[in-house]
Design a protein around this motif. Sequence first.
Motif, mmCIF file in Angstrom:
data_model
loop_
_atom_site.group_PDB
_atom_site.id
_atom_site.type_symbol
_atom_site.label_atom_id
_atom_site.label_comp_id
_atom_site.label_asym_id
_atom_site.label_seq_id
_atom_site.Cartn_x
_atom_site.Cartn_y
_atom_site.Cartn_z
ATOM 1 N N LEU A 64 0.520 -1.282 -0.195
ATOM 2 C CA LEU A 64 0.188 -0.046 0.019
ATOM 3 C C LEU A 64 1.006 1.143 -0.246
ATOM 4 C CD1 LEU A 64 -3.250 -0.973 2.603
ATOM 5 C CD2 LEU A 64 -2.900 -0.699 -0.396
ATOM 6 N N CYS A 65 2.139 0.990 0.910
ATOM 7 C CA CYS A 65 2.873 2.524 0.710
ATOM 8 C C CYS A 65 3.408 2.427 -0.996
ATOM 9 C CB CYS A 65 4.321 2.059 1.332
ATOM 10 S SG CYS A 65 3.811 2.488 3.284
ATOM 11 N N GLN A 66 3.697 1.431 -1.693
ATOM 12 C CA GLN A 66 3.898 1.757 -3.097
ATOM 13 C C GLN A 66 2.848 2.189 -3.754
ATOM 14 O OE1 GLN A 66 5.652 -2.264 -3.188
ATOM 15 N NE2 GLN A 66 7.576 -1.736 -3.192
ATOM 16 N N GLU A 67 1.465 1.614 -3.971
ATOM 17 C CA GLU A 67 0.921 1.928 -4.452
ATOM 18 C C GLU A 67 0.631 3.590 -4.092
ATOM 19 O OE1 GLU A 67 -2.824 -0.261 -4.000
ATOM 20 O OE2 GLU A 67 -1.515 -2.150 -4.732
ATOM 21 N N ALA A 68 0.608 4.007 -2.860
ATOM 22 C CA ALA A 68 0.581 5.137 -2.247
ATOM 23 C C ALA A 68 0.959 6.314 -3.286
ATOM 24 C CB ALA A 68 0.454 5.685 -1.433
ATOM 25 N N ALA B 94 7.908 3.138 3.479
ATOM 26 C CA ALA B 94 8.219 2.201 2.731
ATOM 27 C C ALA B 94 9.156 0.766 2.814
ATOM 28 C CB ALA B 94 7.682 2.481 1.292
ATOM 29 N N ALA B 95 10.464 1.647 2.896
ATOM 30 C CA ALA B 95 11.807 0.968 2.727
ATOM 31 C C ALA B 95 11.902 0.282 4.652
ATOM 32 C CB ALA B 95 13.027 2.697 2.726
ATOM 33 N N GLY B 96 11.383 0.833 4.829
ATOM 34 C CA GLY B 96 11.031 -0.342 6.340
ATOM 35 C C GLY B 96 10.745 -1.383 6.262
ATOM 36 N N PHE B 97 9.567 -1.337 5.671
ATOM 37 C CA PHE B 97 9.280 -2.201 5.685
ATOM 38 C C PHE B 97 9.674 -3.869 3.904
ATOM 39 C CE2 PHE B 97 4.722 -0.022 5.948
ATOM 40 C CZ PHE B 97 4.141 -0.541 7.435
#
Length: 300
Positions: A29-33, A53-56
């Motif tokens: 979801l971070c990547q999609e946003a 996103a980097a953390g995930f």
Amino acid sequence: DGAVRGLRLVAGVHRFWSVRGRYALGLRLCQEALALDTARLPTPIRAKVLTRAAGFAGIKGDYSSSRPLLEESLAICRGQHDDKGVARALAGLGVVAMLQSRFEDALALSAESRALYEALGERRGVAIALHNIATVQWALGTGDHGRANLETALAIYRDVGDRSTEALCLASLVSSLLRVGTPAEAGERLRECLALLGTLGTLEAPREAAYALEATAEWLFACGRPAEAARILGAAATARAALGSALLPAEATEVARLLARLSATLGEREAARIRAEGEGLALEQVLREAAALANEVRPG
């Protein structure tokens, strides 16, 4: 401003995904946003989502994806004179450096992050930086193996009420204390860790539970209980696989060494049989077993 709202939404809810171990969902979801943010304006909210996103991605072992996300975030925050964002991105880059075994870089980045957090009065950020520095010390086997920095970080986590990261810190302390030759004190910290996880529940701290089980296995072996250590280590492997959470290379090396010691002590076939039993245990059950063993066993 739908794209901006999307960034704000994922930035606001990332902690929920992190605490619940929903790393793949958080990353997607971070990547999609970020992808929907076609304007790519250098805003603080974009920088924050890049860091999340980097953390995930890093937790899942995708270090190559983490680094460019963090570098973009760092550039945005420096351009905006956002010191907290800079500290956050530096902390993330320090973790990526650890994951890639670039330990000198990890120490320098973590120290810079700590200095910024201290200047801002951000105590939880200071604790995270200290925890990261301690992890490098543990990986390198230097000094007190990170004990002092972990103790300081633990006090801050408790003071600010970050209970899940407190559990993670306690699990790290168990290994550090075993290395400096104080298994009785390691047992005290292990009991604290498992008691805390008992109050949090596995839904709230599944990653921390996996680390606690690995620490339990290490401590049990040090106490001369190899069969129980093998069973708990098998359960830890199942918990970690379910999360898709990668170990640091140094952590993976230590787990492999423990597995080799268990095989040498129990015999390869018996060690494998006991580990397989542990792999089939539910996380809640094995945490109860671990807590009972931590209260029963004492170092010889």
